[in-house]
Motif scaffolding. Structure first.
Motif, PDB file in Angstrom:
ATOM      1  N   GLY A 202      16.521  34.977  41.061  1.00  0.00           N
ATOM      2  CA  GLY A 202      16.208  33.574  40.807  1.00  0.00           C
ATOM      3  C   GLY A 202      15.933  33.354  39.335  1.00  0.00           C
ATOM      4  N   LEU A 203      15.307  32.221  39.030  1.00  0.00           N
ATOM      5  CA  LEU A 203      15.047  31.827  37.653  1.00  0.00           C
ATOM      6  C   LEU A 203      13.696  32.359  37.199  1.00  0.00           C
TER       7      LEU A 203
ATOM      8  N   ASP B   5      11.689  27.679  44.552  1.00  0.00           N
ATOM      9  CA  ASP B   5      12.963  27.099  44.986  1.00  0.00           C
ATOM     10  C   ASP B   5      14.097  27.416  44.010  1.00  0.00           C
ATOM     11  N   SER B   6      14.107  28.643  43.484  1.00  0.00           N
ATOM     12  CA  SER B   6      15.152  28.991  42.517  1.00  0.00           C
ATOM     13  C   SER B   6      15.942  30.230  42.912  1.00  0.00           C
TER      14      SER B   6
ATOM     15  N   ARG C  57      19.858  31.369  41.972  1.00  0.00           N
ATOM     16  CA  ARG C  57      20.137  30.621  40.752  1.00  0.00           C
ATOM     17  C   ARG C  57      19.990  31.588  39.576  1.00  0.00           C
TER      18      ARG C  57
ATOM     19  N   TYR D 216      21.486  25.918  34.514  1.00  0.00           N
ATOM     20  CA  TYR D 216      21.735  27.217  35.123  1.00  0.00           C
ATOM     21  C   TYR D 216      22.811  27.069  36.191  1.00  0.00           C
TER      22      TYR D 216
ATOM     23  N   ARG E 208      16.992  21.356  35.455  1.00  0.00           N
ATOM     24  CA  ARG E 208      15.655  21.000  35.915  1.00  0.00           C
ATOM     25  C   ARG E 208      14.687  21.172  34.758  1.00  0.00           C
TER      26      ARG E 208
ATOM     27  N   ASP F 161       7.249  24.790  37.272  1.00  0.00           N
ATOM     28  CA  ASP F 161       7.300  25.168  38.678  1.00  0.00           C
ATOM     29  C   ASP F 161       7.241  23.923  39.560  1.00  0.00           C
TER      30      ASP F 161
ATOM     31  N   GLU G  95      15.661  19.912  41.261  1.00  0.00           N
ATOM     32  CA  GLU G  95      16.949  20.406  40.787  1.00  0.00           C
ATOM     33  C   GLU G  95      17.969  19.286  40.816  1.00  0.00           C
TER      34      GLU G  95
END
Length: 425
Positions: free
Chosen positions: A146-147, A164-165, A168, A186, A197, A201, A205
């Motif tokens: 993720g990110l 929620d990444s 990604r 991204y 985004r 945190d 998106e």
């Protein structure tokens, strides 16, 4: 820098030279002018896809970032470790030489996995890092990445995975010192869809909708929430588009009769701080565009300079720009091969300005006796002037990191800044 292979005219009766001067259009010889200055090895270590903090723009601030300064580089190695090291603003040396200064994270995806390594995010909060980060308690995979965000808290690096990444990767952040919060763009792990985004945190998106986009160039425009990005026109040709994250609007900027890639836009001091941009047409010609009145008096993006590469090194890769002493310069990798990241074909480092008086293509690494692959150039403006850094490889045996000669740099010959390079706040 993205690694695409792995996962960043007019006619008239006037003299063409007079017309070129009037229009600001340089008609350039395909011969590159060589410059003096030897290549210097910065480190023998394999430091791939390194990125410099904002000190690279020539303003050294020792007190910034909670006393860590802004003269730094970051990279992720092949063992999923994210490192930050210092850069000597006077000599341009890496401190330590292998780049392994402070270990920031043990779960960072290497640049070769998803096509890009860590990137700096700069704002009023200071310098942060954004990168592709794996969950620490699971095996690395496309479903567990993720990110990642790394920030300094109390003088120490802390890391987190944005909510929620998952799935990604490859974030690229805005770098505006006065911005309250950076934005990031991204992709998904399949490199099909692109999003943006806030770098916070829990932020929402948003999809980036550009026709025909497929993992091509995507760059923030400094001082804005806009992105120059490559997509496809109605004829299926790759062109440059401008996407506005605030409004969702998309505008096509180029209408070339060829494939366009590798665009970057910035305020050019030599053009009264107007925005200009460059792009690469058919992988062989660097083109600079500026907004000028068309035949009806309306502003439109027009080519003001076209720089074809020499026949000996005809292919352009990894173009970027920097601004020094009120002038803009574009630098890039010049390849003999049309394949961007081959270790079996020589390449050089080229540079060109955006004014008629400095628009002659310069080969910064002209030594014919040192046949090497030079890749992924980056700039850093030291107190001596701008240096261009790059990875250098020998062409022997199968392509592998074993052929690496480490990181090298060459002096652009532009000299020191005309104003002081030190800043304290």
């Amino acid at each position: 820098m993205q690694y695409p292979f792995l996962s960043r005219r007019r006619r008239g009766m006037a003299s063409p030279w007079l017309l070129a001067g009037f229009l600001g259009l340089s008609l350039l010889s395909p011969l590159a002018q060589a410059t003096t200055g030897p290549e210097v090895q910065v480190t023998a270590s394999f430091v791939i896809d390194f990125e410099f903090d904002w000190g690279r723009d020539g303003v050294y601030c020792a007190s910034c970032n909670q006393g860590a300064g802004n003269a730094r580089l970051a990279f992720s190695d092949g063992r999923q470790r994210l490192w930050v090291a210092q850069v000597d603003p006077d000599t341009g040396a890496f401190l330590p030489a292998d780049g392994q200064g402070v270990l920031v994270d043990k779960h960072a995806a290497p640049a070769t996995t998803f096509g890009n390594g860590p990137e700096w995010a700069v704002s009023a909060q200071g310098s942060q890092l954004v990168y592709s980060k794996y969950l620490s308690d699971q095996l690395p995979s496309k479903s567990t990445v993720g990110l990642g965000v790394a920030s300094m808290v109390g003088g120490q690096w802390t890391t987190e995975l944005l909510s929620d990444s998952l799935q990604r990767v490859s974030p690229i952040a805005t770098m505006d010192l006065d911005a309250a919060t950076p934005l990031i763009q991204y992709q998904d792990t399949g490199r099909v869809n692109t999003y943006w985004r806030l770098l916070a945190d829990g932020s929402d998106e948003h999809p980036i909708t550009v026709p025909g986009y497929s993992a091509g160039a995507r760059r923030w425009v400094p001082g804005t929430h806009q992105i120059v990005i490559t997509g496809s026109d109605a004829a299926g040709l790759s062109q440059v588009f401008l996407y506005d994250a605030d409004t969702g609007a998309t505008q096509q900027l180029t209408h070339e009769r060829g494939s366009v890639s590798g665009a970057m836009m910035w305020r050019a001091p030599e053009y009264d701080n107007e925005y200009i941009f460059f792009a690469v047409v058919n992988a062989k010609t660097v083109v600079v565009y500026r907004q000028l009145p068309d035949t009806h008096g309306a502003l439109s993006w027009q080519a003001i300079q076209r720089t074809p590469l020499p026949a000996s090194y005809p292919y352009v890769w990894s173009p970027e720009y920097f601004v020094h002493n009120g002038r803009s310069y574009i630098f890039f990798q010049m390849n003999q091969s049309p394949v961007a990241w081959t270790l079996n074909s020589p390449s050089q480092i080229g540079m060109v300005g955006v004014l008629p008086e400095n628009s002659t293509l310069q080969n910064l690494t002209p030594d014919a006796d040192t046949v090497r692959m030079r890749m992924d150039p980056e700039y850093y403006i030291t107190s001596q002037g701008p240096f261009i850094y790059y990875n250098r490889f020998r062409a022997q045996g199968p392509a592998s990191p074993g052929n690496s000669e480490g990181v090298w740099r060459v002096d652009t010959g532009l000299g020191p800044a005309l104003s002081p390079l030190r800043q304290g706040h």
